[in-house]
Design an enzyme around this catalytic site. Structure first.
Site, mmCIF file in Angstrom:
data_model
loop_
_atom_site.group_PDB
_atom_site.id
_atom_site.type_symbol
_atom_site.label_atom_id
_atom_site.label_comp_id
_atom_site.label_asym_id
_atom_site.label_seq_id
_atom_site.Cartn_x
_atom_site.Cartn_y
_atom_site.Cartn_z
ATOM 1 C CD GLN A 201 -3.217 0.579 0.290
ATOM 2 O OE1 GLN A 201 -3.565 -0.581 0.230
ATOM 3 N NE2 GLN A 201 -3.801 1.539 -0.403
ATOM 4 C CE LYS B 171 -0.794 -9.387 -9.989
ATOM 5 N NZ LYS B 171 -0.022 -9.761 -8.807
ATOM 6 C CG ASP C 29 5.507 -12.045 -7.791
ATOM 7 O OD1 ASP C 29 5.930 -10.878 -7.930
ATOM 8 O OD2 ASP C 29 4.302 -12.328 -7.791
ATOM 9 N NE ARG D 95 -3.718 -8.762 -6.320
ATOM 10 C CZ ARG D 95 -3.538 -9.946 -5.740
ATOM 11 N NH1 ARG D 95 -4.540 -10.566 -5.163
ATOM 12 N NH2 ARG D 95 -2.338 -10.503 -5.744
ATOM 13 N N GLY E 44 -2.425 -16.790 -5.135
ATOM 14 C CA GLY E 44 -3.350 -16.565 -6.248
ATOM 15 C C GLY E 44 -2.642 -16.204 -7.551
ATOM 16 C CG ASP F 199 3.032 -8.519 -11.474
ATOM 17 O OD1 ASP F 199 4.271 -8.370 -11.494
ATOM 18 O OD2 ASP F 199 2.384 -8.559 -10.413
ATOM 19 C CB THR G 65 -3.650 -15.583 -1.467
ATOM 20 O OG1 THR G 65 -3.459 -15.037 -2.786
ATOM 21 C CG2 THR G 65 -4.103 -14.489 -0.527
ATOM 22 C CG HIS H 72 4.924 -4.398 -3.745
ATOM 23 N ND1 HIS H 72 4.842 -5.583 -4.433
ATOM 24 C CD2 HIS H 72 3.948 -3.616 -4.238
ATOM 25 C CE1 HIS H 72 3.843 -5.519 -5.291
ATOM 26 N NE2 HIS H 72 3.285 -4.331 -5.196
HETATM 27 C C1 R5P Z 1 1.827 -8.027 -6.494
HETATM 28 O O1 R5P Z 1 1.952 -7.140 -7.294
HETATM 29 C C2 R5P Z 1 2.965 -8.780 -5.922
HETATM 30 O O2 R5P Z 1 4.134 -8.610 -6.651
HETATM 31 C C3 R5P Z 1 2.654 -10.259 -5.820
HETATM 32 O O3 R5P Z 1 2.460 -10.753 -7.118
HETATM 33 C C4 R5P Z 1 1.428 -10.480 -5.011
HETATM 34 O O4 R5P Z 1 1.433 -9.688 -3.857
HETATM 35 C C5 R5P Z 1 1.297 -11.919 -4.628
HETATM 36 O O5 R5P Z 1 0.169 -12.074 -3.850
HETATM 37 P P1 R5P Z 1 -0.726 -13.369 -3.956
HETATM 38 O O6 R5P Z 1 0.171 -14.545 -3.688
HETATM 39 O O7 R5P Z 1 -1.777 -13.166 -2.895
HETATM 40 O O8 R5P Z 1 -1.315 -13.391 -5.332
#
Ligand code: R5P
Length: 322
Positions: free
Chosen positions: A123, A219, A247, A221, A254, A196, A252, A156
């Site tokens: 955030q 990606k 990543d 979301r 996801g 992504d 999660t 991030h």
């Molecule tokens: C998002 O932009 C981050 O780089 C990760 O891809 C994301 O936070 C992964 O979260 P989750 O495992 O919940 O999809």
């Protein structure tokens, strides 16, 4: 070589001053490592690599859930490298971090806060009207507690470093992840995939280290439901290839499971998932397995059974150069 991202607020002048030979000698001879409760093992490794003394931090949780910290030292050197990651339970680890920073700076030492996983960094801006920018608040808390510098790993989004008015750096774990993977793959049969756009530089860097090609998935979301949809243009390139999906974090599962499903559907052979921060909430591991992920590796910014790569070397190397 470490990829270093530095804030250009007060950061650049600080780095310049610290690079004079006189001060470099002073910092090398004159710092200790404080092992926060969330990162004891990593702190020990950093202390061993930098050959520095470890400061003992006592901690406990009161029956009502409040955190207690005691650092019973009489003398501390000019700098203290405090290592405390803020993985779940984030709020507890953040509170402990602030209590330790406050206590240390009361003892007239400059606190270099090493926060390998920096919570709330996702955030770093308001995505919907009215949202609180959590990272801004966390930066203010650490500064108010008395930190003089912040070092994290694979934040991030590097834009987030701009919320700190003290020097703040994000180091990259990619080199160490590459080192781990290098002897386990054959470059000609392997493709690196970024799930992504945000992971593009990471994937490209890994592919350079490994000598492979790389591709970037798209990606989307849903900001309300959290549902993730992923697509990979030119999907046919994955046929009969081993694919490494990299990543910054897996929460999660996801994102990575969505991409793994597509890869398996397009006849990729093995799917290896690598990340820096394995938060792995709820049944994330189950979700990854079901989507056909063959191997999962992560670093020790979040200690656990998948921490096959340590970020201690990247951190120690950076500290040595201050
Ligand atoms: C998002 O932009 C981050 O780089 C990760 O891809 C994301 O936070 C992964 O979260 P989750 O495992 O919940 O999809």
């Amino acid at each position: 070589m470490i990829l270093v991202v530095t804030t250009f607020l007060r950061g650049s002048s600080y780095v310049k001053i610290c690079n004079t030979p006189e001060l470099r000698r002073r910092t090398l001879d004159d710092f200790c490592v404080a092992a926060g409760p969330s990162s004891k093992e990593l702190a020990m490794k950093i202390a061993a690599e930098t050959r520095s003394r470890v400061v003992n931090v006592e901690s406990k949780i009161f029956p009502d859930g409040e955190s207690y910290i005691r650092i019973a030292e009489e003398y501390l050197p000019h700098y203290t490298v405090l290592v405390q990651s803020t993985y779940p339970p984030q709020d507890r680890h953040i509170m402990q971090l602030c209590l330790m920073i406050e206590r240390l700076q009361e003892m007239n030492t400059n606190v270099i806060a090493v926060v390998p996983y920096l919570a709330y960094a996702r955030q770093h801006r308001a995505f919907l009207p009215g949202e609180s920018i959590s990272l801004k608040v966390l930066a203010r808390m650490m500064e108010a507690a008395g930190a003089s510098r912040v070092i994290t790993v694979d934040i991030h989004n590097v834009e987030g470093l701009g919320y700190f008015s003290i020097p703040a750096n994000s180091l990259s774990a990619v080199r160490d992840i590459a080192f781990y993977l290098k002897e386990r793959i054959s470059p000609e049969n392997t493709l690196v995939v970024a799930p992504d756009h945000g992971a593009k530089i990471r994937a490209e860097t890994l592919s350079v280290h490994l000598g492979t090609d790389f591709a970037v998935a798209k990606k989307e979301r849903d900001r309300i439901t959290g549902e993730v949809t992923v697509s990979l243009p030119e999907i046919e390139v994955v046929r009969n290839k081993n694919v490494i999906v990299i990543d910054d974090m897996i929460s999660t599962g996801g994102t990575v499971s969505a991409i793994a499903n597509i890869l398996k559907g397009a006849h990729a052979k093995e799917v290896i998932v690598a990340c820096t921060h394995a938060l792995l909430t709820d049944d994330a591991m189950e979700i990854l397995k079901k989507s056909g992920v063959n191997e999962f590796i992560a670093t020790d910014t979040v200690p656990g059974e998948f921490s096959k790569v340590s970020v201690s070397h990247a951190i120690s190397e950076f500290i040595r150069r201050l």
